[in-house]
Design an enzyme around this catalytic site. Structure first.
Site, PDB file in Angstrom:
ATOM      1  N   HIS A  21      -5.713   0.088  -1.270  1.00 52.45           N
ATOM      2  CA  HIS A  21      -5.992  -1.326  -1.013  1.00 52.45           C
ATOM      3  C   HIS A  21      -7.042  -1.906  -1.959  1.00 52.45           C
ATOM      4  O   HIS A  21      -7.369  -3.103  -1.871  1.00 52.45           O
ATOM      5  CB  HIS A  21      -6.462  -1.511   0.441  1.00 52.45           C
ATOM      6  N   ASP A  62      -7.760   5.250  -1.352  1.00 52.81           N
ATOM      7  CA  ASP A  62      -7.337   3.999  -0.711  1.00 52.81           C
ATOM      8  C   ASP A  62      -6.594   3.100  -1.702  1.00 52.81           C
ATOM      9  O   ASP A  62      -7.179   2.626  -2.688  1.00 52.81           O
ATOM     10  CB  ASP A  62      -8.575   3.277  -0.171  1.00 52.81           C
ATOM     11  N   CYS A  67       0.815  -1.220   0.000  1.00 51.60           N
ATOM     12  CA  CYS A  67       0.000   0.000   0.000  1.00 51.60           C
ATOM     13  C   CYS A  67       0.849   1.271   0.000  1.00 51.60           C
ATOM     14  O   CYS A  67       0.528   2.250  -0.683  1.00 51.60           O
ATOM     15  CB  CYS A  67      -0.978   0.001   1.164  1.00 51.60           C
TER      16      CYS A  67
END
Length: 643
Positions: A596, A594, A470
């Site tokens: 992810h 994000d 990440c």
């Protein structure tokens, strides 16, 4: 606008009128295609005699304006900044603008010009007009209108004309004596400029038709004899006038423009552009088409060299302007001006091995119309001298000095493939936060990332980095921002290249290569410094509960730097794109991108799934987004101070 002879008013199109807080002069730019006293933009005066900020060096100013100011625009007045007496300053400004027009256009015009004054203490601007015979008493304009939609005003009835013309000039240098190379080159270039008005010149004019009009190809061939050399641009109907049907024998620029363009959000990049191609018909008197060879007899022993110039002229015109007038009054004078400009840049070298001169056109933010720059690229655009040229242009146009807006990668491309020196953009999603729902903060102050970025996330490029990549993905997003803002031309590095940079720096052991070890804000700062020369500020917080206390500092970052922020720490890494903060209530939200996400690059799926969304520090159910038992480090990349 101007209602009648007794009432005079001005229309201001430029978003920013005063470009500098220092005393001095700004040239007010208008167009003969606009109603009188319409200010399209302002250009800051940079060259002065001695240290007097109100005495321009007209020769140097004229040389610069002939490059940067498109034909179809002109100096219609001047603004004096910091002079306390309004009327005297207005007279001084008008006299300066009249003299500037003399240097640019030869003078001798019978017209009113604007003299404006700006008070740096109050910020007020007063506009006056002075007639051609008056040098004492200016008339204050009755009304000043600031246009709400200047882009529409510009492009609904206006268009661009562009002419690219590569030319090669043979230079003959005597070998029997010491030659005066400067005189030889100068006379050759002057002779070339006169050919633009030769009777054998042929012009092919074509339109930039939209995709829906591809089958409606429009092209017209004109010869020098067809040009309207007597045309006066001031007689052309203004852009705000209703477009009339043109006579079938008088083709106007509108004939080559798109019929399907929407003017709800028109920008320079999407404006209609009429393409002009020039041919010199050297074989007009030869009855048979056959291969030709030019013979240039030399009176004395000589050696020949060839110098090349790539002319690229951009002009602005009303769509009502006859094409013949556009060629004779805009394109041809523009070509001559640009060739003479290149001659001046060429001559100081005193060498046949001449510099690489190339015109580029730009539409920087805040400027409604394009501007032109001629760059010398022999040593690349990062060379110090070239950086100084860009810095000077930034000052003239009132652009910030901490971001590259006039580099090669910023140049307009007019729908053609980019120059090989300009990188092509990737196919990744850009600016995914645009149009997402509001943050939910009541009466909050919102600050966001400035400029474009690409969204990097798990599993992209067929690379499985779930559970450990990440921070790498956040770094890739940050580097994409620096690429898209033209601070760097390096490719966005892969995970392995990021790891290699850390090993080369000595931060990691060689065994780190190919591993799945996490990295954090500190490692990201090392990589940004090594690969891009970017420095970073790091904010440490002991607990997620402290993050709302940093909103004011984060808001200042987005206001002044505008770069994406990486949030890392003991658990996960995110990319922060903005904050919304109510200083009174303490309510705040963070715009989180994000990394992810593991799906396809589907914008709707990403937004609906909350992978790019506002996150409250504490949501309506009392759930904390940032964990209170974990520390966080915030990486704030700093915008390089460069142009």
């Amino acid at each position: 606008m101007q209602d009648d002879g007794s009432m005079k008013s001005a229309r201001v199109l430029c978003r920013k009128v005063v470009l500098s807080k220092e005393p001095g002069i700004q040239w007010l730019i208008g167009s003969p295609f606009f109603p009188p006293f319409t200010i399209a933009s302002t250009f800051r005066c940079l060259h002065y005699q001695s240290d007097d900020p109100f005495s321009p060096d007209y020769n140097k100013e004229a040389d610069d304006l002939k490059i940067s100011l498109l034909r179809g625009f002109e100096v219609i007045g001047a603004l004096l900044i910091g002079d306390t007496c309004e009327e005297k300053a207005a007279v001084k400004a008008t006299i300066a603008s009249r003299r500037m027009r003399t240097y640019l256009f030869g003078g001798g015009e019978n017209r009113d010009l604007i003299g404006a004054t700006a008070d740096l203490t109050t910020g007020s601007i007063e506009f006056f007009v002075l007639g051609p015979g008056s040098t004492v008493v200016p008339t204050k304009l009755d009304e000043v209108v600031y246009e709400d939609d200047p882009e529409k005003f510009f492009w609904q009835n206006g268009c661009l004309l562009r002419c690219e013309l590569p030319i090669k000039l043979p230079i003959f240098i005597p070998t029997d004596k010491e030659p005066d190379i400067e005189e030889i080159i100068s006379s050759t270039i002057v002779a070339a400029a006169t050919k633009f008005t030769d009777q054998q010149v042929v012009y092919i004019v074509g339109g930039a038709i939209s995709q829906s009009e591809e089958n409606d190809s429009r092209e017209v061939i004109l010869r020098s004899g067809d040009l309207d050399v007597q045309a006066d641009l001031s007689d052309i109907k203004h852009a705000t006038d209703t477009v009339q049907e043109f006579d079938k024998n008088t083709i106007t620029c509108s004939y080559f423009c798109s019929n399907n363009k929407s003017f709800s959000s028109v920008a320079t990049q999407s404006a209609d552009t009429v393409q002009v191609t020039i041919f010199l018909n050297q074989s007009a008197s030869i009855p048979k088409a056959a291969p030709m060879a030019d013979y240039y007899p030399a009176a004395k022993p000589a050696r020949m060299s060839v110098i090349s110039f790539n002319l690229d002229v951009l002009c602005f015109a009303s769509k009502n302007l006859p094409v013949a007038s556009a060629l004779s009054k805009l394109i041809v004078p523009g070509l001559i001006d640009q060739l003479n400009t290149m001659k001046k840049m060429f001559m100081p070298t005193h060498s046949i091995k001449h510099p690489v001169l190339r015109p580029y056109h730009f539409a920087p933010p805040g400027l409604l119309h394009p501007t032109t720059a001629v760059y010398e690229l022999s040593f690349g655009e990062t060379e110090i001298k070239q950086a100084e040229v860009r810095r000077s242009l930034h000052l003239r146009l009132g652009l910030p000095l901490d971001r590259p807006l006039l580099r090669l990668a910023n140049a307009l491309t007019f729908g053609h493939a980019k120059d090989k020196t300009i990188r092509s953009s990737s196919q990744l999603l850009k600016d995914v936060h645009t149009g997402i729902p509001s943050s939910g903060v009541s009466v909050g102050y919102t600050t966001l990332v400035e400029g474009s970025y690409e969204y990097y996330h798990y599993l992209q490029d067929g690379f499985d980095d779930c559970g450990w990549g990440c921070a790498y993905r956040s770094l890739q997003t940050i580097i994409s921002w620096f690429r898209l803002q033209h601070y760097s031309s390096i490719d966005v590095p892969s995970h392995r290249e990021i790891q290699q940079a850390l090993v080369e720096l000595g931060d990691k052991e060689p065994s780190f290569m190919g591993s799945r070890e996490w990295i954090g804000a500190i490692e990201l700062s090392y990589v940004l410094d090594k690969l891009l020369g970017v420095s970073c500020k790091i904010i440490n917080v002991r607990s997620g509960a402290e993050l709302p206390e940093k909103c004011r500092e984060l808001a200042l970052h987005f206001e002044t730097q505008g770069t994406p922020v990486m949030i890392g720490g003991g658990v996960l890494a995110y990319t922060l794109l903005g904050v919304d903060y109510n200083d009174a209530s303490g309510d705040c939200a963070f715009l989180i991108l994000d990394p992810h996400y593991t799906g396809a690059d589907d914008l709707k799926k990403i937004v609906n799934g909350g992978w790019c969304s506002w996150k409250k520090a504490v949501d309506s159910k009392g759930k904390h987004f940032f964990l209170h038992d974990k520390f966080y480090n915030l990486l704030l990349p700093q915008r390089p101070n460069m142009v």
